[in-house]
Design an enzyme around this catalytic site. Structure first.
Site, PDB file in Angstrom:
ATOM      1  NE  ARG A 152      -2.607  -2.386   2.543  1.00 11.55           N
ATOM      2  CZ  ARG A 152      -3.288  -2.837   4.101  1.00 11.55           C
ATOM      3  NH1 ARG A 152      -3.702  -1.640   4.846  1.00 11.55           N
ATOM      4  NH2 ARG A 152      -2.617  -3.888   4.347  1.00 11.55           N
ATOM      5  CD  GLU A 189      -3.261  -4.736  14.006  1.00 15.30           C
ATOM      6  OE1 GLU A 189      -3.323  -4.194  12.781  1.00 15.30           O
ATOM      7  OE2 GLU A 189      -4.694  -4.654  15.463  1.00 15.30           O
TER       8      GLU A 189
END
Ligand SMILES: O=P(O)(O)OC[C@H]1O[C@H](OP(=O)(O)OP(=O)(O)O)[C@H](O)[C@@H]1O
Ligand SMILES: Nc1ncnc2[nH]cnc12
Length: 271
Positions: A152, A189
């Site tokens: 991204r 994460e």
């Protein structure tokens, strides 16, 4: 490790609604319950000061504009106003997906920003304005290389690099880049991975800004910083579209951190 701090410059630290909109794009519909001014468990209200415009050395980021005694320069004030308006629009475009890609994760989907050309343009304007608060505008920022993280960070990193008169260098997941590479492992994460950069992609001493969409645990960004330094780059800072507050990822980073938006003050399963 460096710790985070609050910006002492109130004019650049809140996502307030501006009646004038220098960016020239309509602001979000504030009557929308899911709009930018709605205080949700996921996002602070628009009236709440934005804690994300900070560096990691417990000092406010100095504006590089000329500052008249007792206040901001006209250019800096206009930039702050434009930035605040754009943040409102960006926030309202984000979508949240609980338990994606795994249970307990609240996934922040940034893709709607890129499907709306005016918002996409505003994102680039906001990123450039944010860079200007620390480094100066455009080429004056003195950034030689923008490093973007797969994938991204590739959506806006190259365009931001052009606007800064800088080159773009990718950090990719292991096995995607040809030739000799440096490698760094990391935990993020929702998993573990390895990042790589091509040796020679950065010249010794070049000033490098690392950009990505989201800082969560900070594992990805810290690994990227390690690689930049292994290649001889001078890491001058990090820039993210969004920071997930509860994970305190910026505490893992040892260069100044700037983010446009903050969110997720608590983990999903604590709400
Ligand atoms: O702060 P962290 O906990 O390290 O997480 C942040 C990283 O996670 C996401 O990337 P992801 O690895 O999912 O790759 P993608 O951009 O290809 O979706 C995001 O784009 C960041 O790069
Ligand atoms: N919660 C999250 N949403 C989107 N991208 C992420 N990358 C790491 N954590 C994320």
């Amino acid at each position: 490790m460096a710790s985070s701090s609050s910006n002492t410059n109130p004019s650049s630290s809140s996502e307030h609604i501006s009646s004038s909109n220098p960016a020239g794009v309509p602001l979000a519909d504030l009557s929308d319950a899911h709009g930018a001014n709605a205080a949700t468990a996921d996002h602070p209200s628009a009236a709440k000061p934005d804690p994300t415009i900070t560096n990691n050395s417990n000092t406010a980021i100095p504006p590089h504009h000329h500052v008249a005694a007792g206040g901001q320069s006209t250019a800096a004030a206009a930039g702050s106003t434009a930035l605040a308006g754009i943040k409102v629009n960006l926030r309202s475009a984000l979508r949240q997906y609980p338990d994606f890609p795994s249970p307990g994760i609240l996934f922040e989907d940034i893709m709607p920003i890129f499907s709306q050309p005016k918002l996409f343009a505003q994102l680039l304007e906001a990123l450039e304005l944010q860079v200007a608060t620390s480094f100066g505008s455009g080429k004056d920022a003195g950034i030689d290389i923008v490093v973007g993280l797969e994938s991204r960070g590739f959506l806006f990193g190259p365009t931001l690099a052009l606007r800064l008169g800088a080159g773009f260098v990718p950090v990719r997941k292991q096995g995607k880049l040809p030739g000799d590479c440096e490698t760094a492992g990391y935990t993020k994460e929702y998993g573990q991975d390895f990042f790589q950069m091509q040796k020679g992609a950065i010249q010794s001493g070049q000033r490098v800004l690392i950009v990505d969409d989201i800082i969560a645990t900070g594992g990805s960004a810290a690994a990227a910083g390690t690689l930049v330094r292994k290649l001889g780059g001078q890491l001058v800072g990090y820039l993210f579209l969004m920071e997930l507050d509860f994970l305190k990822g910026r505490d893992k980073l040892d260069a100044p951190v700037q983010t446009l938006l903050s969110g997720q003050e608590e983990a999903l399963n604590k709400k």
